[in-house]
Every structure is written in structure tokens, then in C-alpha cells.
Design a protein around this motif. Structure first.
Motif, PDB file in Angstrom:
ATOM      1  N   UNK B   1       0.834  -1.215   0.000  1.00 20.80           N
ATOM      2  CA  UNK B   1       0.000   0.000   0.000  1.00 20.80           C
ATOM      3  C   UNK B   1       0.870   1.268   0.000  1.00 20.80           C
ATOM      4  N   UNK B   2       0.501   2.197  -0.843  1.00 22.08           N
ATOM      5  CA  UNK B   2       1.294   3.426  -0.909  1.00 22.08           C
ATOM      6  C   UNK B   2       1.014   4.277   0.334  1.00 22.08           C
ATOM      7  N   UNK B   3       1.971   5.154   0.619  1.00 20.25           N
ATOM      8  CA  UNK B   3       1.831   5.959   1.825  1.00 20.25           C
ATOM      9  C   UNK B   3       0.794   7.063   1.636  1.00 20.25           C
ATOM     10  N   UNK B   4       0.243   7.485   2.739  1.00 18.05           N
ATOM     11  CA  UNK B   4      -0.743   8.555   2.674  1.00 18.05           C
ATOM     12  C   UNK B   4      -0.020   9.889   2.479  1.00 18.05           C
ATOM     13  N   UNK B   5      -0.407  10.659   1.455  1.00 18.96           N
ATOM     14  CA  UNK B   5       0.240  11.962   1.272  1.00 18.96           C
ATOM     15  C   UNK B   5      -0.052  12.862   2.470  1.00 18.96           C
ATOM     16  N   UNK B   6       0.788  13.888   2.675  1.00 21.30           N
ATOM     17  CA  UNK B   6       0.432  14.803   3.767  1.00 21.30           C
ATOM     18  C   UNK B   6      -0.437  15.917   3.190  1.00 21.30           C
ATOM     19  N   UNK B   7      -1.589  16.075   3.797  1.00 18.10           N
ATOM     20  CA  UNK B   7      -2.588  17.004   3.286  1.00 18.10           C
ATOM     21  C   UNK B   7      -2.656  18.247   4.154  1.00 18.10           C
ATOM     22  N   UNK B   8      -3.234  19.286   3.579  1.00 16.43           N
ATOM     23  CA  UNK B   8      -3.640  20.434   4.388  1.00 16.43           C
ATOM     24  C   UNK B   8      -5.158  20.554   4.258  1.00 16.43           C
ATOM     25  N   UNK B   9      -5.706  21.438   5.070  1.00 14.94           N
ATOM     26  CA  UNK B   9      -7.147  21.660   5.046  1.00 14.94           C
ATOM     27  C   UNK B   9      -7.654  21.917   3.622  1.00 14.94           C
ATOM     28  N   UNK B  10      -6.861  22.680   2.857  1.00 12.11           N
ATOM     29  CA  UNK B  10      -7.277  23.088   1.511  1.00 12.11           C
ATOM     30  C   UNK B  10      -7.555  21.904   0.591  1.00 12.11           C
ATOM     31  N   UNK B  11      -6.831  20.815   0.841  1.00 13.74           N
ATOM     32  CA  UNK B  11      -7.008  19.643  -0.013  1.00 13.74           C
ATOM     33  C   UNK B  11      -8.410  19.040   0.114  1.00 13.74           C
ATOM     34  N   UNK B  12      -9.115  19.433   1.151  1.00 13.47           N
ATOM     35  CA  UNK B  12     -10.439  18.849   1.378  1.00 13.47           C
ATOM     36  C   UNK B  12     -11.567  19.816   1.052  1.00 13.47           C
ATOM     37  N   UNK B  13     -11.198  20.978   0.503  1.00 16.78           N
ATOM     38  CA  UNK B  13     -12.222  21.963   0.155  1.00 16.78           C
ATOM     39  C   UNK B  13     -12.569  21.799  -1.323  1.00 16.78           C
ATOM     40  N   UNK B  14     -13.836  21.553  -1.645  1.00 19.54           N
ATOM     41  CA  UNK B  14     -14.224  21.357  -3.040  1.00 19.54           C
ATOM     42  C   UNK B  14     -14.430  22.703  -3.717  1.00 19.54           C
ATOM     43  N   UNK B  15     -14.671  22.659  -5.029  1.00 19.59           N
ATOM     44  CA  UNK B  15     -14.814  23.916  -5.780  1.00 19.59           C
ATOM     45  C   UNK B  15     -16.247  24.458  -5.729  1.00 19.59           C
ATOM     46  N   UNK B  16     -17.121  23.821  -4.947  1.00 15.71           N
ATOM     47  CA  UNK B  16     -18.519  24.244  -4.916  1.00 15.71           C
ATOM     48  C   UNK B  16     -18.727  25.456  -4.011  1.00 15.71           C
ATOM     49  N   UNK B  17     -19.603  26.325  -4.456  1.00 13.09           N
ATOM     50  CA  UNK B  17     -19.942  27.517  -3.674  1.00 13.09           C
ATOM     51  C   UNK B  17     -20.803  27.085  -2.479  1.00 13.09           C
ATOM     52  N   UNK B  18     -20.396  27.510  -1.277  1.00 16.23           N
ATOM     53  CA  UNK B  18     -21.132  27.099  -0.085  1.00 16.23           C
ATOM     54  C   UNK B  18     -22.394  27.950   0.055  1.00 16.23           C
ATOM     55  N   UNK B  19     -23.520  27.271   0.291  1.00 15.98           N
ATOM     56  CA  UNK B  19     -24.804  27.992   0.247  1.00 15.98           C
ATOM     57  C   UNK B  19     -25.558  27.983   1.559  1.00 15.98           C
ATOM     58  N   UNK B  20     -24.840  28.019   2.673  1.00 11.75           N
ATOM     59  CA  UNK B  20     -25.539  28.147   3.936  1.00 11.75           C
ATOM     60  C   UNK B  20     -25.751  29.628   4.250  1.00 11.75           C
ATOM     61  N   UNK B  21     -26.728  29.934   5.107  1.00 15.33           N
ATOM     62  CA  UNK B  21     -26.982  31.333   5.466  1.00 15.33           C
ATOM     63  C   UNK B  21     -25.754  31.913   6.185  1.00 15.33           C
ATOM     64  N   UNK B  22     -25.468  33.194   5.966  1.00 19.13           N
ATOM     65  CA  UNK B  22     -24.359  33.821   6.696  1.00 19.13           C
ATOM     66  C   UNK B  22     -24.593  33.677   8.202  1.00 19.13           C
ATOM     67  N   UNK B  23     -23.554  33.264   8.918  1.00 20.44           N
ATOM     68  CA  UNK B  23     -23.677  33.128  10.365  1.00 20.44           C
ATOM     69  C   UNK B  23     -24.143  31.758  10.813  1.00 20.44           C
ATOM     70  N   UNK B  24     -24.444  30.877   9.864  1.00 24.35           N
ATOM     71  CA  UNK B  24     -24.922  29.524  10.207  1.00 24.35           C
ATOM     72  C   UNK B  24     -23.815  28.745  10.918  1.00 24.35           C
ATOM     73  N   UNK B  25     -24.208  27.958  11.907  1.00 25.68           N
ATOM     74  CA  UNK B  25     -23.255  27.134  12.650  1.00 25.68           C
ATOM     75  C   UNK B  25     -22.599  26.077  11.794  1.00 25.68           C
ATOM     76  N   UNK B  26     -23.227  25.740  10.648  1.00 25.52           N
ATOM     77  CA  UNK B  26     -22.675  24.706   9.777  1.00 25.52           C
ATOM     78  C   UNK B  26     -21.271  25.051   9.278  1.00 25.52           C
ATOM     79  N   UNK B  27     -21.000  26.357   9.101  1.00 25.43           N
ATOM     80  CA  UNK B  27     -19.670  26.756   8.627  1.00 25.43           C
ATOM     81  C   UNK B  27     -18.582  26.302   9.592  1.00 25.43           C
ATOM     82  N   UNK B  28     -18.851  26.495  10.882  1.00 28.71           N
ATOM     83  CA  UNK B  28     -17.843  26.138  11.894  1.00 28.71           C
ATOM     84  C   UNK B  28     -17.635  24.633  11.921  1.00 28.71           C
ATOM     85  N   UNK B  29     -18.728  23.890  11.753  1.00 25.52           N
ATOM     86  CA  UNK B  29     -18.609  22.426  11.773  1.00 25.52           C
ATOM     87  C   UNK B  29     -17.792  21.965  10.567  1.00 25.52           C
ATOM     88  N   UNK B  30     -18.103  22.548   9.394  1.00 27.66           N
ATOM     89  CA  UNK B  30     -17.374  22.151   8.192  1.00 27.66           C
ATOM     90  C   UNK B  30     -15.896  22.472   8.328  1.00 27.66           C
TER      91      UNK B  30
END
Lengths: 613, 339
Positions: B1-30
């Protein structure tokens, strides 16, 4: 000894009397002797309804023949009735002049009353049209097992083997295979019981032999059927194995998410046995979870399926729509039963055709196919899987309780030749020019999308139930895009017609009457049309297995006949569909009694329709 | 098995525009989840997010991993299929109080009892947000919402008690206003083999703003919540002077220094206990009666998992009798030849 072409025997008794087992042993013994065989179990939905009542009667019908047999037969020639209720429940099916073998030990006043008779039918004269063979089955069984270390109650329960022995002698069956079977089944667990069952069977054979003066014995010659290696298979087992075959041919693991429901449960039970074939079965908490787990497994790269019957299909509707939107391969097997609601769980019907085609919200096209007989379930389960994988789509396979529970001999296929490798879109994944993976970019021919599964580096992507943007698969509420995607989903299913065989006809391509049937009624419609043709009638049969989309030549076929008759076990769903698609003025012949068609009834209808051309 | 690359947070952010209401708690969870992802040592292609329907269920679109946004209530059944088919995947379920506990309640209790190795994050805002403000199965009795204008007459579910009552092997609770703590429990949930239920109290700014205010605002939160730490006494309060003792068979809130109570009298938290008695007791703390709201890992125990057990059935069957072949199966049992 009388020579017969075929004979229909119905074993009947209390649902705890072991009649299914007796019938199965009889048909196996017959098949091993080279007869063609078709069987149909007929049992109540209550596992053990009150003993001795008509509600609790369980039956098993066997048709054995020296020529091709394609149904379990219209009317029994011989009825084995293990009690008064069994006689009461089944007499009306028996051919006038047929033979009744009755267990007179259970014709005391109480049993007669419980069965709903006011007078003893053995004495009232109502059986005058039949040959009646009165056998003290219960007491003779107990007497034959004297000295064995078993309670009288257990001894009495061996009476089904006694009855089996009786019929073995009357029909000249070889008991050896059953003896072997009993030993395999009981010897380790309970050697005394193995001995008792064999002794009971032999006692039944001896009784028939020694009272031979009162009975005719029959001989049914070996059938002249295609040479090769045969085995018995029931429709549900055949479906399970067909799915396994498809997985093997595709080189994919098989996943089944399901929930027990009559009469489909046996497919789940069968697949649960085959972990060594890489099959994973999840018995989920409900029907919805059954299909949803399968959708999860399909996304993850398995050949995924779910199995159910009508009410379960209703519960799965929303998730089927999700599978349409996600464009994932999924096989949904519906073993149809009598409806609506809980309906007639143990009886057969073809009334879920419209549900399979249309039972979802939105424009939600998918493929619908149907199997014709028990051993065809294997082939159609493979076909359903093939189309699901090739076109990345859910496919509904319709069978029914009649062919699901029925069994018949099967010429074992050479799987390498007849069931070759299946294509799918997990391999050769590509990225677009800008290096992005487009999960909804399509094969130009099939319109199938690529199947990138978790674990594949660089192809991470999201799918979902919201409308997809063409190619990228991103969420889109754009009006033009919704039109485009709806059209594409529809067109993709229409193109499945490029990948299915053209419809064949039994009979000439022009004539007076075309009988169009579909799915599990094939045995009866085939025999009826064949008989009508023997009588010189200009009748042909068009039996459909690919229902949506239909083969491309259906429209042309319909034009060759003056009249189109569609016999169905529903109120006319295929008839309506044909009229809608082809304006062919088809007329229906509809029976909805929970029972299969009788060949003789179909023949009458064919003749009547020909008279009124 | 190949080794796991070292990632940063950015590697897990998709190109989709986030559509939660401003101030929603979901942002902090994400943001917390995206912060935790590089710490897992798991390849990105081996991570899959599954969701149902609701505001929280948009989650998978925003993660640059595999993902499925499915239908209302069914995320857990679908995730069960994903994990059962490929136990090597790290499968995360983003769900809400309605999705998990109302329409998906049946799937929730069964996924939990099976102990399948899923990380279930319940975004609990005690309201239906996406349908614009109806009461949910976790709304308080009396909650005034669009479908309960006179106040709800429903008694609510307690997600911790429902989970533990379904034999959860892991339960933790966090709050969207405390991302650091959230990341700790998310990591613990990942490391737990078996089902992990994480309830996050999440603020819906539009339809239930400040629904959990007394547990989140700086002025009151130290006195209304209690952070659980394994092996540490149950202590809370602005001055760290309140705690929990056992009074017979019941827990009771005490003040250290009053009536001779010492810190050593307090119950010591045992997250790895062999049974869930203590965890269940914590789940029943009545915040209306002066008990603090416990936060952190309630329970983290070991049990065989559904996905591994199922895989083991397949592996051992193949090891024992070889990989089955269809032709052999068809030719097995009673067969006969017709010439």
C-alpha cells in the motif's frame, strides 16, 4: 399398467403435514427417471392456521410428463388428501373421473365438521364421479413404526412419507433417491427419525402393492427432451444464481440489501449461503434500507441488488428515483404477489407492471424486464444485471409467486459460453482537458456515465438526488439544464433497445389472432397457442420478456394480425400499454384470482375470439 | 500500500460555492471537519461523506472527497451499504435532528445497534431549517414554530439517550462555537472503531437563533456546561468550584468547599468504562434542574463491528473452500443426464 403422456398430482394436507416436502420428493424422483416436471406449491399465508380447517390447507402440485411440460397442469388427475379439510379445499380442482387418495383416519365426525362438511363426504355420494382410494394413512404409519423409540405423535408425523410411498408405487417411481435424501438430511441429527421416515415410505409402497387390485398403476415414459445434464431449480433460487452469475461474469462482488417478504425471501436466504462466492447480504431494518444499502454498495463498486414483492416495491419508490438520478447500476427484483396492500401474500399476480414502470415521482425512466418460468429467472437476472451495468441504470426484474416458488428441470448451461464477461464503466476512467473528472460525461453510444468508485485516487466526486448539471454533475437548478438532463435520462433508457434481442414469435408472422403475453404466464399461453395451432387455427404467440424498452420490432409484429389478445393476471396493464404505444386495439383477457391461468381456459378464449373476428 | 500523502485543510475543500446562510453554525462544523481530515492519516480517495436531506446534508458537496447527497432520512442506510461493501473506507454521515431522528429514526437506531464503523455527525439545531422553521424531534416542548404556533405539545428526543439506548459504542457532544473542542471529539470519533455518534449543538441563525444560547454565550456557558475528560473529576463552573457527586444512586450538583465537599468526592469520568451506565446517567442530566450540559466524549467502548464481521464471513468462507465458481455450483447436488 396404464401408459400416460402426463399426469398431474396434488398433495394436500394441513400446513404442518409436510406436503411441500412430499411433493418435492415426488418431483425429484420423477425427474431423475427422465420425466419432464413442473411444480407449484400452494400454501396459506398463515404458517399454521387452525389444524384441520380449510384455511390451513397446504398443497403442492406436480405435473410429470413424457413430453415437454411447461406448467404444473390445469386440473389434478390425482389428489392426495391427508384430511377432510384438504379434500374440501381441493376437490373442485380435480378432474372429473380423477383419483382421490384420502387418509380415512381423519374423517371422524369432529374432523368432518371442522372442515366445513355437514355430512361425511366419503358416504354422502358427492364423490361418485371420482375413484376413491381410502387408506388409513395415520394408523398404518404408526403401526409400521412400532418398536422405534419415538412418541406416537412423532410417529404420526411421518405419515407424509407413507403417502409418498403410496404414490411412488402407483406411479412406478424409484424410491432410492429419496432414501438417500432422507439419510443425508436426518441421519446425523436424528438417526431414529431417518429410519422412521424410510420405514413409513416403504410401508406405504407395500400397502399399495398388496391392495393393488383396487388401484390402477400408471407409467409415464421418459420425456424426449434435449440431451445434457439437468438439475432441478425453483424460480427464486434461479434468480439468486443468475445474479451471482452476472457478478462472476462482470468480475464484481455481489451485494444484496433486502428485507424478508413473501414470496421473495428465498432469494435473500439463498444468496446468504454463498459468502465463498464473495456475496455480501445485508438483512436491513426495512424495505427502504434494503434498497438504500444497495445504492450505497453500487456507488462503492458492487453489482448491487435488492429483492422484494409488491408492497416492498412501493416502499422503495423514492430510492429507485434516487438510483435513476445517480445513474448507478442496480437490480431490483419484484416477485409479484396478489395486491393491493397486503393482498394475497402467497398467491400469484402480474399487477405490479404499472408500479414498476411508473411508481415514482418525476420523470423517472428505468429498465423493466420479466422472467417467463422458473429456470428462465437465471437468464433474466443475468440480463437485468447486464443492462444495469452497461447503461448505468436501475433495472426492475419482474417475476411472480408462481414461477418464484415453482420448480422445474433445467438444462445446466455452459456458463463460459452462454454467460460471457459483462461490460461496465469502472475501467478506463478519463479526465477532461482541464484535468477535471466529469462524472456525468457519457459514452456516446449507450449514454452511460463513468463509474468512478471510492478508493480510486484523483476521481473524487459527489453525486446526489438534486438535479445534476450536464457533464459536471454539480447541483443545477437551471431550467434548460433540467430539460436536457430529463431528455438524456429518457433517451438512455430508450437506447437499451439497441442491446436487447428482437422479439421472436411462436407461429407465423401473419394470421388471425396474436396472443401477447408477458412474464410468468408463458407456460400456459405457450401450451394454449400450441394446441390451437395443432387444431389448424391461425394463431401466434408473442411472449414479452423485455418490457421497457420493448424490442424494436413489436410494432411490426402487431400489424400482421387481425386481432390482438392480451391475457394477463391483472386488469389489463400490458393491454393498456400496447394500446397506448401502438394503438393496436388489443383486447384483454384478465383473471385476478391469485391463481395461474389454466391452459384450457386460454384455449376457450382463443377460440371464442377467433369466432368473433 | 502506498503511503498517505500529507494534506492540508485546503485539499479537502471542493470547488462548490457554499450555500448556507451567513452566520450559520454549519460553517464552523465544516471548518472543523476539514481541519481534522489531514490528521486522519487516511487517503482522500478513501474518504466518503454521505448525507440525507436538510441544511446539514449539503455537506458532501463541499468536501473534496467521495460523497453522496441522498434522500431524506436514508443517509445511514446508504452509508451502511458503502461501508459494508468496502470496510477500508472512512465513512462520515452528515445529518440533522430531523433527518437522523424523525424521518430517519428507524435507520438511526439500527445502524447504531449494528455497530457499523460510521462517523455520524448530528447537526442539532432543534428546528427544521430547510423547510423554513417547523419544530423537530429535538425541539423543546412548548417551542413556538410555524407548525406549533401555540407551542409544541411533542416531548423531544434526547439524542444521547437514544444513541446509548440503542447500544452506541461511542457518543460525544460538542458545540459549534467551540471548534477546538469539536476537533478533539471528531478525531476521537474517527479513532473509535465502530459506530460513533457525535451531536453538535448548532445554531440556526434564521429560525432558531440562540436556541442553545445559555450553553454558548460567554457569560453563562461555564456554569451551564461541563467538559468531560477521561480520568478527571466532573468539575465545572466559572470558578471551577462546582461538581457532580453520587448521592445514593442519583447524581447531584455540589459546590466544592460547601458542606465539607472536597474535589476528591467528585465522580471521576470514565469514558472507556466496560458498561454504559455512567454515560447513560450523563445523558439524563436535566439542565432545567440545575445540572450542567455534559460536553465531550461520554462513552468510547470496544465491540466487534458489522463491517469487519461481514468481511470476515466472506474472507473465511473463501479461505476455507476456495472462491466459488458458478459452473461448479450449477453442477453440484442432484443432477441427471438425458441422452
Amino acid at each position: 399398467m396404464k401408459e400416460l403422456d402426463s399426469v398431474v398430482i396434488r398433495f394436500s394436507g394441513d400446513s404442518g403435514d409436510g406436503m411441500q416436502l412430499t411433493g418435492n420428493r415426488f418431483s425429484d424422483a420423477s425427474a431423475l427417471m427422465g420425466n419432464d416436471v413442473a411444480t407449484f406449491p400452494d400454501y396459506p399465508s398463515e404458517i399454521r392456521a387452525p389444524q384441520g380447517t380449510v384455511a390451513g390447507v397446504s398443497g403442492f402440485q406436480v405435473n410429470i410428463g413424457s413430453k415437454e411440460i411447461s406448467t404444473p397442469g390445469d386440473e389434478p388427475d390425482v389428489l392426495v388428501a391427508m384430511n377432510a379439510a384438504a379434500l374440501k379445499a381441493n376437490l373442485r380442482w380435480v378432474r372429473k373421473g380423477g383419483t382421490l387418495i384420502v387418509n380415512i383416519d381423519v374423517f371422524d365426525d369432529a374432523s368432518i365438521k371442522k372442515a366445513g362438511y355437514s355430512k361425511n363426504p366419503l358416504e354422502s355420494g358427492e364423490l361418485d364421479d371420482y375413484k376413491v382410494l381410502k387408506v388409513p394413512v395415520s394408523s398404518q404409519t404408526i403401526a409400521a413404526l412400532e418398536g422405534l423409540d419415538l412418541t406416537t405423535k412423532i410417529k404420526e408425523r411421518c405419515k407424509n412419507f407413507y403417502a409418498l410411498g403410496l404414490t411412488f408405487f402407483i406411479f412406478g417411481r424409484d424410491s432410492e433417491s429419496t432414501e438417500r435424501w432422507i439419510n443425508e438430511k436426518f441421519e446425523k441429527k436424528n438417526p431414529v427419525l431417518a429410519k422412521a421416515n424410510i420405514a413409513a415410505m416403504k410401508a406405504g409402497m407395500h400397502y399399495a402393492e398388496s391392495t393393488g387390485v383396487q388401484i390402477s398403476t400408471y407409467n409415464i415414459k421418459s420425456a424426449t427432451i434435449k440431451s445434457g445434464k439437468y438439475r432441478h431449480v425453483s424460480g427464486n433460487v434461479s434468480t439468486a444464481w443468475g445474479l451471482m452469475q452476472a457478478a462472476e461474469s462482470a468480475g464484481l462482488p455481489l451485494f444484496l440489501g433486502s428485507y424478508p417478504i413473501t414470496p421473495a425471501t428465498e432469494i435473500l436466504q439463498e444468496l446468504a449461503r454463498f459468502k465463498n462466492h464473495g456475496v455480501k447480504t445485508c438483512q436491513m431494518e426495512d424495505e427502504i434500507a434494503g434498497i438504500c444499502s444497495a445504492i450505497g454498495a453500487a456507488y462503492t463498486g458492487a453489482l448491487a441488488c435488492t429483492t422484494t414483492s409488491g408492497p416492498g416495491l412501493a416502499l422503495k419508490g423514492e430510492a429507485m428515483g434516487l438510483a435513476v438520478m445517480l445513474e448507478l447500476p442496480l437490480v431490483i427484483v419484484n416477485v409479484q404477489r396478489g395486491g393491493p396492500s397486503t393482498g394475497l401474500p402467497t398467491k400469484t399476480e402480474q399487477s405490479d407492471l404499472f408500479q414498476a414502470l411508473y411508481g415514482r415521482n418525476g420523470e423517472s425512466p428505468l429498465v423493466v424486464v420479466a422472467a417467463t418460468r422458473p429456470n428462465d429467472c437465471f437468464h433474466m437476472a443475468y440480463e437485468a444485471s447486464r443492462l444495469a451495468l452497461e447503461y448505468m441504470t436501475p433495472v426492475v426484474l419482474l417475476t411472480d409467486g408462481y414461477i418464484g416458488n415453482g420448480a422445474e428441470p433445467w438444462l445446466i448451461p455452459n456458463v463460459e459460453k452462454e454467460y460471457p464477461a459483462l461490460k461496465h464503466t469502472q475501467k478506463n476512467l478519463k479526465k477532461s482537458a482541464n484535468g477535471k473528472f466529469l462524472p456525468y460525461e457519457r459514452d456516446p453510444k449507450t449514454l452511460a456515465r463513468p463509474w468512478a468508485i471510492p478508493g480510486t485516487p484523483g476521481f473524487e466526486h459527489r453525486v446526489g438526488g438534486l438535479e445534476k448539471q450536464d457533464k459536471t454533475g454539480s447541483v443545477s437548478h437551471d431550467p434548460e439544464n433540467h430539460q436536457v438532463m430529463s431528455d438524456i435520462r429518457n433517451e438512455k433508457i430508450a437506447r437499451v433497445a439497441d442491446s436487447i434481442p428482437l422479439q421472436t414469435l411462436e407461429g407465423d408472422s401473419k394470421g388471425d389472432l396474436l396472443v401477447v403475453s408477458w412474464g410468468g404466464t408463458y407456460g400456459a399461453t405457450h401450451m394454449a397457442v400450441e394446441e390451437a395451432r395443432r387444431q389448424g387455427k391461425k394463431v401466434s404467440l408473442c411472449h414479452l420478456k423485455y418490457i421497457h424498452p420493448m424490442p424494436k420490432n413489436i410494432g411490426d409484429i402487431l400489424k400482421g394480425f387481425k386481432k390482438v389478445l392480451v391475457p394477463e393476471l391483472n386488469l389489463g396493464q400490458m393491454k393498456d400499454l400496447l394500446n397506448m404505444k401502438f394503438q393496436c386495439n388489443a383486447i384483454g383477457y384478465n383473471q385476478i384470482k391469485g391463481l395461474p391461468f389454466k391452459i384450457s381456459d386460454l384455449l376457450d378464449v382463443i377460440n371464442k375470439e377467433l369466432e368473433t373476428l | 500500500m502506498s503511503e498517505c500523502p500529507s494534506y492540508t485543510k485546503k485539499d479537502f475543500v471542493s470547488d462548490q460555492e457554499v450555500r448556507w446562510c451567513p452566520g450559520c453554525g454549519d460553517y464552523a462544523i465544516m471548518s472543523s471537519i476539514q481541519n481534522v481530515m489531514p490528521l486522519l492519516g487516511k487517503k482522500r480517495e478513501d474518504v466518503c461523506f454521505v448525507s440525507g436531506i436538510g441544511c446539514s446534508s449539503r455537506f458532501p458537496y463541499y468536501m473534496e472527497t467521495y460523497g453522496m447527497h441522498t434522500i431524506h432520512g436514508r443517509a445511514l442506510a446508504i452509508a451502511t451499504g458503502v461501508k459494508a461493501q468496502n470496510p477500508n473506507l472512512s465513512v462520515w454521515v452528515a445529518t440533522g435532528d430531523g433527518d437522523a431522528l424523525a424521518i430517519g429514526g428507524n435507520h438511526f437506531i439500527h445502524a447504531v445497534r449494528r455497530n457499523i464503523d460510521l462517523n455520524i455527525i448530528i447537526f442539532n439545531n432543534q428546528i427544521y431549517g430547510l423547510t423554513k422553521g417547523q419544530y423537530s424531534p429535538t425541539s423543546k416542548k412548548g417551542a413556538v414554530t410555524k407548525t406549533s404556533p401555540q407551542g409544541s405539545v411533542d416531548h423531544p428526543f434526547n439524542p444521547a439517550s437514544v444513541s446509548l439506548g440503542s447500544d452506541a459504542t461511542f457518543f460525544a457532544r460538542g458545540i459549534d462555537t467551540d471548534p477546538k473542542h469539536m476537533q478533539e471529539i471528531l478525531l476521537a470519533a474517527y479513532n473509535h472503531k465502530g459506530v460513533s455518534v457525535v451531536e453538535i449543538l448548532q445554531n440556526c441563525v434564521i429560525f432558531n437563533d440562540k436556541g442553545s444560547d445559555r450553553f454558548t454565550n460567554k457569560a453563562t456557558r461555564d456554569d451551564t456546561t461541563m467538559k468531560l475528560e477521561h480520568g478527571k473529576p466532573m468539575i465545572f463552573g466559572k470558578n471551577k468550584d462546582k461538581g457532580i457527586v453520587m448521592d445514593g444512586i442519583r447524581p447531584s450538583v455540589v459546590t466544592i468547599g460547601e458542606n465539607g465537599v472536597k474535589e476528591s468526592d467528585l465522580i471521576v469520568h470514565d469514558a472507556f468504562s466496560t458498561d454504559d451506565v455512567l454515560a447513560f446517567m450523563l445523558s439524563r442530566f436535566n439542565t432545567e434542574a440545575g445540572f450542567p450540559l455534559p460536553l465531550g466524549v461520554f462513552y468510547d467502548s470496544k465491540k466487534t463491528t458489522y463491517d469487519q464481521d461481514l468481511q470476515e464471513l466472506v474472507d473465511s468462507a473463501i479461505k476455507k473452500s476456495g472462491k466459488g465458481k458458478m459452473q461448479d455450483l450449477l453442477n453440484s447436488g442432484d443432477t441427471w443426464d438425458i441422452k
